[in-house]
Design an enzyme around this catalytic site. Structure first.
Site, short mmCIF file in Angstrom:
data_model
loop_
_atom_site.label_atom_id
_atom_site.label_comp_id
_atom_site.label_asym_id
_atom_site.label_seq_id
_atom_site.Cartn_x
_atom_site.Cartn_y
_atom_site.Cartn_z
N GLY A 135 -4.22 -13.68 -40.04
CA GLY A 135 -3.53 -13.58 -41.32
C GLY A 135 -4.00 -12.38 -42.11
CB SER A 136 -2.61 -10.74 -45.10
OG SER A 136 -2.52 -11.86 -45.95
CB THR A 137 -7.04 -13.63 -46.44
OG1 THR A 137 -5.83 -13.89 -47.15
CG2 THR A 137 -8.20 -13.57 -47.41
N GLY A 183 -8.45 -17.61 -43.03
CA GLY A 183 -7.67 -17.82 -44.25
C GLY A 183 -7.07 -19.21 -44.28
CB ALA A 184 -6.51 -21.80 -46.01
CG ASP A 185 -0.85 -20.95 -44.92
OD1 ASP A 185 -0.68 -19.74 -45.18
OD2 ASP A 185 -0.97 -21.37 -43.76
CE LYS A 211 -6.51 -21.76 -40.40
NZ LYS A 211 -6.05 -20.44 -40.85
N GLY A 212 -1.40 -22.09 -40.82
CA GLY A 212 -0.39 -21.90 -39.78
C GLY A 212 0.84 -21.13 -40.19
CD GLU A 245 -5.24 -19.62 -37.78
OE1 GLU A 245 -5.19 -18.50 -38.32
OE2 GLU A 245 -4.52 -20.57 -38.16
#
Ligand code: 5RP
Length: 232
Positions: free
Chosen positions: A34-36, A90-92, A102-103, A111
């Site tokens: 992910g971006s983070t 990261g996480a959503d 996540k995902g 992950e």
């Protein structure tokens, strides 16, 4: 980049740079996606170069693998290193107990496998990811599904109250195909009162490979805010 995006990117970067201090010389490190997580890989690359760190990284996606190569971090596999010292991901959504959704980057299966064998799981995010209850704002739970079972899994999930949508690709027609050759169904449940129970129910459906509910896996989270990096 518009100013708002630039601002959020800065919060992600701050969180990532704070989190990499958990990594010590000689560690096997899980690289999130992910971006983070990309900022954490960059930060680890810089530390590798400046401190001569000897790290071995297990990437959780093709994205993370390419970033590890770009930043000069040696990669390994779970076959060679089935126990990981620390994973940074990261996480959503993040709830107060550090349960996660996540995902959204479709890397949830790898992950979760990597998180499950990590001695420490450190989560990084900007402040927009913090929620009181998972599923708030109708955030979907991503579910990785065998292509053969897409319709069957959707019907079962809808029977217990989720609204299920097959994730479509961007830049390519048709469904998203994960690094494992599977599809992703995004399921809107609304607010999730018992995430552990929901996780079990979803995992019982034949054809479900993994879900984006990460319950009891994260140890620490670094949240980038405008004034500081909050440690949870
Ligand atoms: C990928 C993930 C990501 O960690 C999650 O979607 C957060 O991504 P970003 O840092 O780009 O917001 O779970 O499967």
């Amino acid at each position: 980049m518009n100013p708002e995006t630039k601002f959020t990117e800065e919060l992600k970067r701050k969180a990532a740079y704070a989190a990499v201090k958990h990594v010590k010389d000689g560690f096997v490190v899980g690289l999130g996606s992910g971006s983070t997580a990309a900022y954490a890989i960059e930060a680890l690359g810089e530390r590798t170069k400046h401190e001569n760190l000897r790290l071995l990284a297990v990437p959780t996606s093709y994205q993370a693998f390419l970033l590890a190569v770009k930043w000069g971090i040696a990669v390994t596999t779970l076959d060679e290193h089935p126990v990981i010292d620390v994973t940074i991901d990261g996480a959503d959504q993040i709830d107060p107990k550090l349960n996660l959704i996540k995902g959204m980057g479709a890397a949830l299966a790898r992950e979760k496998i990597v998180a499950s064998v990590s001695k420490q799981n450190v989560i990084i995010a900007d402040e927009s990811k913090k929620v009181a209850v998972l599923g708030e704002n109708n955030h979907p739970v991503p579910v990785e599904v065998l292509p053969f079972a897409i319709a069957a899994v959707k019907r079962k999930i809808e029977a217990f109250g989720g609204r299920a949508f097959l994730r479509e690709g961007k830049g390519k027609l048709g469904p998203v195909i994960t690094d494992n050759g599977n599809a992703v169904i995004d399921v809107v449940f609304g607010v999730i009162r018992n995430a552990a129970e929901l996780e079990k129910k979803l995992k019982m459906i034949p054809g479900v490979v993994e879900t984006g509910l990460f319950i009891g896996l994260a140890n620490t989270a670094y949240i980038g805010t405008p004034s500081k990096v909050e440690k949870l």
